[in-house]
Design a protein around this motif. Structure first.
Motif, PDB file in Angstrom:
ATOM      1  N   HIS A  58      39.986  38.939  34.829  1.00 57.69           N
ATOM      2  CA  HIS A  58      40.537  38.232  34.544  1.00 57.69           C
ATOM      3  C   HIS A  58      41.395  37.339  35.164  1.00 57.69           C
ATOM      4  CE1 HIS A  58      41.390  40.290  30.438  1.00 57.69           C
ATOM      5  NE2 HIS A  58      40.540  39.590  30.358  1.00 57.69           N
ATOM      6  N   HIS A  88      37.790  35.499  36.968  1.00 58.68           N
ATOM      7  CA  HIS A  88      37.900  33.737  36.070  1.00 58.68           C
ATOM      8  C   HIS A  88      38.299  32.999  36.659  1.00 58.68           C
ATOM      9  CE1 HIS A  88      37.439  31.841  33.036  1.00 58.68           C
ATOM     10  NE2 HIS A  88      37.930  31.340  32.816  1.00 58.68           N
ATOM     11  N   CYS A 128      50.952  36.957  35.019  1.00 55.68           N
ATOM     12  CA  CYS A 128      51.184  37.531  33.993  1.00 55.68           C
ATOM     13  C   CYS A 128      51.968  37.926  32.313  1.00 55.68           C
ATOM     14  CB  CYS A 128      50.743  39.268  33.712  1.00 55.68           C
ATOM     15  SG  CYS A 128      49.181  39.427  34.771  1.00 55.68           S
ATOM     16  N   ASN A 155      37.145  36.148  25.577  1.00 62.61           N
ATOM     17  CA  ASN A 155      37.215  37.127  26.512  1.00 62.61           C
ATOM     18  C   ASN A 155      36.179  38.296  26.105  1.00 62.61           C
ATOM     19  OD1 ASN A 155      38.754  39.036  28.787  1.00 62.61           O
ATOM     20  ND2 ASN A 155      39.407  40.281  26.667  1.00 62.61           N
ATOM     21  N   ARG A 162      33.146  38.579  29.024  1.00 59.60           N
ATOM     22  CA  ARG A 162      32.643  40.814  29.107  1.00 59.60           C
ATOM     23  C   ARG A 162      31.052  40.431  29.185  1.00 59.60           C
ATOM     24  NH1 ARG A 162      36.642  43.938  29.910  1.00 59.60           N
ATOM     25  NH2 ARG A 162      38.913  42.921  30.326  1.00 59.60           N
ATOM     26  N   PHE A 221      43.817  34.470  28.362  1.00 65.03           N
ATOM     27  CA  PHE A 221      43.560  35.359  29.033  1.00 65.03           C
ATOM     28  C   PHE A 221      45.339  36.000  29.885  1.00 65.03           C
ATOM     29  CE2 PHE A 221      39.310  33.844  30.296  1.00 65.03           C
ATOM     30  CZ  PHE A 221      38.591  34.190  29.026  1.00 65.03           C
ATOM     31  N   ARG A 225      47.639  35.142  30.909  1.00 62.61           N
ATOM     32  CA  ARG A 225      48.228  34.259  32.354  1.00 62.61           C
ATOM     33  C   ARG A 225      48.991  33.144  32.520  1.00 62.61           C
ATOM     34  NH1 ARG A 225      46.153  38.827  32.328  1.00 62.61           N
ATOM     35  NH2 ARG A 225      44.408  39.533  34.191  1.00 62.61           N
TER      36      ARG A 225
END
Length: 216
Positions: free
Chosen positions: A5, A8, A126, A145, A149, A205, A207
């Protein structure tokens, strides 16, 4: 699966680098992937992490940069930023990726004071799911997600087998993991007090992105 993550969002973070690239500090650098990206931009990079194991891995994975024309490996140092005196007003760019929740939030003042005039502080943080809005973003992130993945896993299978071997050959070293506890509304309030004028943006994600410009 080999989707990360934090990785990314590297392109988003790199877009925050000021035109005068100069010097950079990466806090909680882990095995050094983002620090190496900063170095490839031509920046003079210091990178610190409190884990001695991941710093050793970062150095091993970065040794090849010293053999690349016009690129120098980041200076990796085993250090805890909460116990380290940073040079005041020195760095043009300070980054902190998924590591601020390992330390007191007011550590941002230490990072702020290390910025040169015109410097930029970028935090990829986070936060825990606490509210209905957090849950809604979490639900939205789940299918993205999974797709990311699966795509990363398929891409990894197509690479030559040697491409996934860690630089040290000892097996994959990972930074310690800690769950965040400060909810996003409190992060916004604390950031507004300690970093006046900063911007905090919620991301997928689990964040958030915090950007602060030192205009003083």
């Amino acid at each position: 699966m080999p989707f990360d993550h934090n990785d990314h969002y590297h392109p988003l973070l790199l877009r925050q680098v000021p035109p005068r690239r100069g010097t950079a500090l990466d806090v909680g650098c882990g095995t050094g992937r983002f620090a190496r990206r900063l170095a490839r931009l031509g920046m003079d990079v210091d990178a610190i992490d409190p884990s001695e194991a991941v710093i050793a891995e970062a150095r091993a994975r970065s040794a090849h940069l010293d053999r690349t024309p016009d690129t120098r490996s980041p200076r990796f140092r085993h250090a805890d930023v909460t116990e380290t005196e940073l040079p005041s007003g020195h760095y043009d760019f300070v980054s902190c990726l998924a590591s601020l929740h390992h330390m007191p939030f007011d550590t941002v003042t230490t990072l702020r004071d290390a910025l040169a005039p015109g410097g930029v502080l970028v935090i990829l943080g986070c936060y825990p799911e606490k509210s209905a809005l957090d849950l809604a973003w979490s639900v939205a992130a789940v299918p993205v997600n999974v797709a990311a993945r699966l795509g990363a896993a398929a891409s990894d299978r197509l690479r030559p087998s040697s491409a996934s071997v860690p630089a040290t050959g000892r097996g994959r070293v990972k930074a310690p993991v800690k769950q965040p506890t400060m909810p996003l509304p409190r992060i916004r309030r604390e950031a507004a007090l300690l970093l006046p004028g900063c911007r905090v943006r919620r991301l997928l994600f689990w964040r958030y992105l915090l950007v602060f410009h030192n205009n003083g």
